[in-house]
Design an enzyme around this catalytic site. Structure first.
Site, PDB file in Angstrom:
ATOM      1  N   GLY A  57      -8.979  -9.160   2.196  1.00 46.25           N
ATOM      2  CA  GLY A  57     -10.280  -9.661   2.626  1.00 46.25           C
ATOM      3  C   GLY A  57     -10.661  -8.962   3.906  1.00 46.25           C
ATOM      4  O   GLY A  57      -9.989  -9.115   4.914  1.00 46.25           O
ATOM      5  N   HIS A  58     -11.664  -8.140   3.844  1.00 46.51           N
ATOM      6  CA  HIS A  58     -12.072  -7.375   5.019  1.00 46.51           C
ATOM      7  C   HIS A  58     -13.434  -7.848   5.486  1.00 46.51           C
ATOM      8  O   HIS A  58     -14.388  -7.845   4.719  1.00 46.51           O
ATOM      9  CB  HIS A  58     -12.120  -5.881   4.676  1.00 46.51           C
ATOM     10  CG  HIS A  58     -10.767  -5.300   4.409  1.00 46.51           C
ATOM     11  ND1 HIS A  58     -10.565  -4.210   3.600  1.00 46.51           N
ATOM     12  CD2 HIS A  58      -9.558  -5.658   4.849  1.00 46.51           C
ATOM     13  CE1 HIS A  58      -9.273  -3.928   3.565  1.00 46.51           C
ATOM     14  NE2 HIS A  58      -8.637  -4.797   4.311  1.00 46.51           N
ATOM     15  N   ASP A  86      -4.421  -8.830   7.798  1.00 48.96           N
ATOM     16  CA  ASP A  86      -5.437  -9.519   8.615  1.00 48.96           C
ATOM     17  C   ASP A  86      -5.514  -9.003  10.040  1.00 48.96           C
ATOM     18  O   ASP A  86      -5.886  -9.733  10.959  1.00 48.96           O
ATOM     19  CB  ASP A  86      -5.183 -11.047   8.661  1.00 48.96           C
ATOM     20  CG  ASP A  86      -4.966 -11.625   7.283  1.00 48.96           C
ATOM     21  OD1 ASP A  86      -5.735 -11.265   6.392  1.00 48.96           O
ATOM     22  OD2 ASP A  86      -4.034 -12.418   7.107  1.00 48.96           O
ATOM     23  N   GLN A 130      -3.678  -5.427   3.130  1.00 39.72           N
ATOM     24  CA  GLN A 130      -2.451  -6.116   3.536  1.00 39.72           C
ATOM     25  C   GLN A 130      -1.823  -5.407   4.748  1.00 39.72           C
ATOM     26  O   GLN A 130      -2.531  -4.770   5.494  1.00 39.72           O
ATOM     27  CB  GLN A 130      -1.456  -6.216   2.380  1.00 39.72           C
ATOM     28  CG  GLN A 130      -1.868  -7.191   1.278  1.00 39.72           C
ATOM     29  CD  GLN A 130      -2.895  -6.617   0.330  1.00 39.72           C
ATOM     30  OE1 GLN A 130      -2.765  -5.507  -0.129  1.00 39.72           O
ATOM     31  NE2 GLN A 130      -3.904  -7.391   0.025  1.00 39.72           N
ATOM     32  N   LYS A 175      -8.397  -4.429   9.984  1.00 44.87           N
ATOM     33  CA  LYS A 175      -8.493  -3.041   9.495  1.00 44.87           C
ATOM     34  C   LYS A 175      -9.890  -2.702   8.996  1.00 44.87           C
ATOM     35  O   LYS A 175     -10.362  -1.588   9.183  1.00 44.87           O
ATOM     36  CB  LYS A 175      -7.524  -2.806   8.320  1.00 44.87           C
ATOM     37  CG  LYS A 175      -6.073  -2.950   8.670  1.00 44.87           C
ATOM     38  CD  LYS A 175      -5.205  -2.783   7.445  1.00 44.87           C
ATOM     39  CE  LYS A 175      -5.347  -3.891   6.436  1.00 44.87           C
ATOM     40  NZ  LYS A 175      -4.908  -5.223   6.880  1.00 44.87           N
TER      41      LYS A 175
HETATM   42  P1  IMP Z   1      -0.265 -11.832  -3.316  1.00 38.08           P
HETATM   43  O1  IMP Z   1      -0.591 -10.503  -2.762  1.00 38.08           O
HETATM   44  O2  IMP Z   1      -1.480 -12.661  -3.693  1.00 38.08           O
HETATM   45  O3  IMP Z   1       0.729 -11.771  -4.432  1.00 38.08           O
HETATM   46  O4  IMP Z   1       0.448 -12.686  -2.151  1.00 38.08           O
HETATM   47  C1  IMP Z   1       1.746 -12.350  -1.663  1.00 38.08           C
HETATM   48  C2  IMP Z   1       1.848 -12.591  -0.161  1.00 38.08           C
HETATM   49  O5  IMP Z   1       1.038 -11.654   0.515  1.00 38.08           O
HETATM   50  C3  IMP Z   1       1.384 -13.966   0.291  1.00 38.08           C
HETATM   51  O6  IMP Z   1       2.156 -14.370   1.414  1.00 38.08           O
HETATM   52  C4  IMP Z   1      -0.046 -13.711   0.725  1.00 38.08           C
HETATM   53  O7  IMP Z   1      -0.502 -14.677   1.658  1.00 38.08           O
HETATM   54  C5  IMP Z   1       0.106 -12.347   1.351  1.00 38.08           C
HETATM   55  N1  IMP Z   1      -1.143 -11.563   1.350  1.00 38.08           N
HETATM   56  C6  IMP Z   1      -1.683 -10.888   0.332  1.00 38.08           C
HETATM   57  N2  IMP Z   1      -2.813 -10.262   0.717  1.00 38.08           N
HETATM   58  C7  IMP Z   1      -2.977 -10.523   2.019  1.00 38.08           C
HETATM   59  C8  IMP Z   1      -3.945 -10.126   2.998  1.00 38.08           C
HETATM   60  O8  IMP Z   1      -4.897  -9.381   2.742  1.00 38.08           O
HETATM   61  N3  IMP Z   1      -3.745 -10.610   4.249  1.00 38.08           N
HETATM   62  C9  IMP Z   1      -2.681 -11.412   4.577  1.00 38.08           C
HETATM   63  N4  IMP Z   1      -1.770 -11.799   3.705  1.00 38.08           N
HETATM   64  C10 IMP Z   1      -1.898 -11.366   2.433  1.00 38.08           C
END
Ligand code: IMP
Length: 438
Positions: A40-41, A13, A232, A16
């Site tokens: 989410g971009h 977040d 991420q 990017k």
């Molecule tokens: P998952 O990727 O859905 O398995 O989530 C694993 C962890 O990564 C959790 O803490 C999510 O909130 C975090 N996470 C996954 N994708 C994002 C992102 O795009 N931004 C921020 N946190 C993320």
């Protein structure tokens, strides 16, 4: 050298998508190398007729909203075809070309299925009962990567062979059903319904599937500029992040090479994107976390699209002060060559701003580097350096000289503490609200 990499230097977040969108103006190809629709971009989309719209992308590379780029979904990704098709339709409705000439999907990318989503959600509720929730996005990411490494995943290439797809999907759903029913006491899925759904996706997505590693290699050899778009952030990396509160892929620089199948000698810039403060969604320790009014001030109310609420889940993000111990770690493990700072405008109006320059433990020891990596941050208390704030609104600044001297001092201090130049600073949500510091 034509491969530039954009890395989230925090917990995701960082903004990017915004940076990718900007740099994609001069790129031929934008390629995503890891993750799935957990990302989410937020980008501003200019349709060919000149209309501008705020758009949230989860799977498609953000750079694809630039009309002249080609988008690649690399083999390191896990793809939910239903969500991908929905995003493609929304872009097409704006008049953007999303034909196979502009979008290429790796044959070796893995597919997310409804069983992965059910397993992700069931696992989270079970962990939650035990007080051990990860806080996943519930999009099936972990189970899809689990199947990949267990060598029983469904790859995008099965979309080219409907018979094989039907057989593999039936096996996959049966295996998942056993776990869903016996371990999690959840209802099973119907293999026939899921296979029929995926046969339809296969028909629609088959023309996009190709060997993207070969495609990228030829393009890089021919001196095309490729932007590797991270999703991420470094601290969510399955190896190098705050394990187990991480995602299941490799958002760090190493993930670019495995997730796209390209060689490191092509790399030119590795741009680390970081907010000028710190945010985190999901669970896990956060040494510089702020609470109460201070956190609310950084988070915003949720009324603006740029306030700190998840693009994918809508969850309020935890907010705090910029952590230089973690940022230096991200610089080191990613080989960052420069920093892009985002959300500088949010700090305007604060009397003082803080930077965490080191950690202290209860026994009085101080640390400038993490002694055992970031997996357990709970023993650490932040040591802050306090700098003067600035009252001025910086949203109209376009060069360093336009910024108040206290803001410049803050940026210089980040450069000193990381040993990297800051090349870009965003000062507002719009495309043009950017300071080019070079
Ligand atoms: P998952 O990727 O859905 O398995 O989530 C694993 C962890 O990564 C959790 O803490 C999510 O909130 C975090 N996470 C996954 N994708 C994002 C992102 O795009 N931004 C921020 N946190 C993320």
């Amino acid at each position: 050298m034509p491969l530039d990499i954009i890395i989230g230097a925090q917990w995701g977040d960082e903004g990017k998508g915004r940076l990718t969108d900007l740099l994609a103006e001069n790129a031929h190809i934008v390629a995503r190398y890891s993750g799935g629709d957990n990302a989410g971009h937020t980008v501003t989309v200019s349709a060919p007729d000149g209309r501008e719209q705020i758009f949230k992308l989860h799977l498609l590379p953000s750079g694809l909203v630039q009309p002249n780029t080609i988008g690649v979904l690399g083999n390191g990704m896990v793809i939910n075809p239903a969500r991908l098709l929905a995003e493609m339709e929304r872009l097409a409705a704006l008049g953007l070309d999303v034909s196979p000439a502009r979008l290429k999907i790796s044959a070796a990318a893995h597919l997310i299925t409804p069983a992965h989503i059910a397993l992700d959600q069931a696992d989270e509720s079970k962990r939650s009962e035990a007080g051990e929730k990860i806080g996943t996005t519930g999009r099936g990411i972990g189970p899809a990567y689990t199947d990949k490494t267990a060598r029983r995943g469904l790859r995008a290439e099965t979309f080219l062979d409907p018979e094989r797809l039907g057989d593999q999907m039936a096996d996959h759903i049966q295996t998942a059903n056993a776990v869903l029913e016996k371990i999690y006491h959840q209802p099973p899925l119907d293999p026939i319904t899921v296979a029929a759904e995926y046969t339809d996706y296969a028909r629609r997505l088959a023309p996009y599937i190709t060997d993207t590693a070969l495609y990228l290699h030829h393009k890089l050899k021919a001196k095309a500029t490729v932007l590797a778009e991270g999703a991420q952030g470094a601290l969510l990396d399955v190896d190098h992040g705050t394990y187990p509160f991480v995602t299941s892929s490799s958002p760090t620089t190493g993930g670019v090479f495995t997730g796209l199948g390209v060689a490191p000698q092509f790399v030119d810039r590795v741009i680390g994107v970081t907010k000028v403060f710190q945010t985190r969604v999901g669970e896990g320790p956060f040494p510089t976390e702020a609470f109460g009014a201070e956190a609310e001030r950084l988070r915003g109310t949720g009324q603006n699209p740029w306030d700190e609420f998840g693009t994918t889940t809508g969850r309020p993000r935890r907010c705090g002060w910029l952590d230089l111990v973690l940022l230096r770690y991200a610089v080191r493990i990613n080989g960052l060559t420069e920093l892009a700072l985002t959300k500088m405008d949010i700090l305007s109006g604060l009397d003082t701003v803080r930077l965490c320059v080191a950690y202290r433990t209860a026994d009085g020891q101080t640390y400038e580097e993490l002694p055992l990596g970031p997996a357990d941050l709970s023993p650490f208390q932040p040591i802050y350096e306090e700098l003067p704030g600035w009252a001025e609104d910086v949203r109209a600044a376009r060069s360093l000289a336009d910024l108040p001297s206290a803001a410049r001092q803050y940026i210089r201090r980040i450069e000193d503490l990381t040993g990297l130049p800051v090349s870009l600073i965003s000062v507002g949500p719009e495309r043009k609200q950017m300071v080019w510091a070079e």
